[in-house]
Design an enzyme around this catalytic site. Structure first.
Site, PDB file in Angstrom:
ATOM      1  N   LYS A   1      80.501  29.683  60.717  1.00  0.00           N
ATOM      2  CA  LYS A   1      80.455  31.118  60.453  1.00  0.00           C
ATOM      3  C   LYS A   1      79.414  31.808  61.338  1.00  0.00           C
ATOM      4  O   LYS A   1      79.637  32.934  61.810  1.00  0.00           O
ATOM      5  CB  LYS A   1      80.133  31.370  58.976  1.00  0.00           C
TER       6      LYS A   1
ATOM      7  N   GLY B   1      97.244  36.247  56.475  1.00  0.00           N
ATOM      8  CA  GLY B   1      97.634  36.962  55.259  1.00  0.00           C
ATOM      9  C   GLY B   1      98.020  36.048  54.134  1.00  0.00           C
ATOM     10  O   GLY B   1      98.039  36.456  52.961  1.00  0.00           O
TER      11      GLY B   1
ATOM     12  N   GLY C   1      93.098  36.938  52.191  1.00  0.00           N
ATOM     13  CA  GLY C   1      94.007  37.739  53.004  1.00  0.00           C
ATOM     14  C   GLY C   1      95.036  38.469  52.162  1.00  0.00           C
ATOM     15  O   GLY C   1      95.313  39.656  52.385  1.00  0.00           O
TER      16      GLY C   1
END
Length: 403
Positions: free
Chosen positions: A256, A66, A71
């Site tokens: 990724k 976060g 985030g």
């Protein structure tokens, strides 16, 4: 005289429930002290936590990392939509980053901030317990940027004597080979860490979440480096070729790609309903100037992306909205992957504008400039986000019908 019959089993069950709640409150209070909350702030989070006992009705969701740029924007968007939000951070000190990214009012609305290591399955299970969904932002490696893998790359590119980065393409060749080799080894390690984090997040979601749903932030890079025909149109069915990424040291694309693949594999095993969002280079008003170096990992191979029509960007606020919309649309059949971008860089003039914004001159356009004859030549786009556009259109229609 009235006789009162008492159910001892029921009393024992109530006692255990009460004790469990007291233990949970105590643990949460200890956590807030560990991450540095003041008394007033602990009280605010405590009130949010007690409200969270009804989280199943209020739809408690968890956002990993976060304290990252994306985030924090995702937390803001979820709060606007009325969700009860729990955030995870890697270390207690990361709470300060989150405080800088959220307003005091928004921090007061956050259900809790939990220290959960991406490599610690048990801590992730505890963080996800009772949640209706997990939003994995994949930002834990580089929370201050939006691309990841930045620290090791910058260590390789940093010129100690001049105290500057080899930012321009012409000066990248000056980086000593030993420094590049060391960075490549460490970047390979970053790939492994990201892959393991994806595995742990999905498994923890399957083990502990109240409803096994996960919205996973991947990247457009996981689709565009196919290693084959450069004229191939890229959609959600395309995957980057791992061997091609290793050969060309496209570490962020490799990380990724592998992370998303392992997430899909683990989701099938754990029966987690997974959707992935694959954004282009994430941009924000404060990002290009303040964090231009964090775009380097994404833009490795950027000139080829530009020439092939696969270089795209995404506004961070719109990306957060897209995540929330995809999650809400899971009730209506949303599934699979979603390529996500606002704009494709398709002319030399646009490439130069992006370079100037990021202070990475010549990285995309090379020796050409916007004044040359071919500056207005339009490069055909090779990527499509039709699937996400259809989802957003259908969602808007449903909302209109409700009104």
């Amino acid at each position: 005289m009235t006789w009162e019959f008492r159910d001892q089993n029921k009393e024992e069950e109530e006692r255990k429930t009460k004790t469990k709640r007291m233990d949970s409150c105590f643990k949460r209070e200890v956590l807030m002290r560990e991450v540095g909350y003041g008394e007033k702030q602990r009280r605010c989070i405590g009130e949010a936590f007690f409200s969270g006992l009804m989280a199943r009705e209020r739809k408690l969701v968890c956002v990993t990392s976060g304290n990252s740029l994306f985030g924090a924007h995702l937390i803001k968007e979820l709060l606007i939509h009325g969700y009860f939000v729990r955030a995870t951070v890697q270390n207690p000190g990361d709470l300060e980053d989150l405080k800088r990214l959220l307003s005091n009012e928004e921090m007061g609305q956050v259900e809790s901030v939990v220290v959960a290591k991406m490599g610690d399955l048990d801590s992730l299970c505890e963080a996800f317990r009772g949640c209706h969904a997990v939003f994995h932002t994949s930002s834990f490696i580089d929370p201050h940027g939006v691309a990841g893998y930045t620290v090791m790359l910058l260590l390789a590119l940093f010129d100690v004597q001049s105290e500057s980065y080899y930012a321009s393409p012409s000066s990248l060749n000056q980086v000593p080979f030993s420094r590049v080799a060391s960075a490549n080894h460490k970047l390979e390690r970053m790939v492994f860490l990201e892959t393991e984090a994806a595995r742990n997040v999905v498994e923890a979601c399957g083990r502990a979440a109240y409803i096994k749903r996960c919205v996973f932030t991947s990247s457009l890079l996981a689709s565009i480096w196919t290693g084959g025909d450069s004229d191939q149109n890229i959609d959600e069915s395309c995957w980057s070729d791992e061997d091609f990424c290793v050969e060309n040291k496209l570490w962020l694309a490799l990380g990724k790609t592998r992370a998303e693949k392992i997430a899909w594999s683990k989701a099938n095993v754990m029966r987690v309903k997974l959707v992935t969002v694959c954004p282009g280079l994430i941009m924000a008003p404060s990002f290009p100037v303040a964090r231009n170096e964090t775009s380097l990992p994404y833009l490795k191979g950027g000139r080829i992306m530009f020439q092939r029509g696969t270089l795209a960007t995404k506004d961070v606020d719109k990306l957060a909205k897209a995540h929330v919309q995809v999650y809400e649309d899971m009730d209506y059949g949303a599934c699979g992957r979603y390529i996500c971008f606002d704009r494709i860089v398709s002319t030399t003039e646009e490439a130069v504008q992006l370079e100037n914004a990021l202070k990475l001159h010549g990285l995309l356009s090379g020796d050409r400039n916007a004044e040359e004859n071919d500056a207005d030549a339009m490069i055909p786009a090779r990527i499509t986000n039709n699937k996400l556009n259809r989802l957003l259109c259908n969602a808007a229609q449903r909302l209109s019908c409700r009104r």
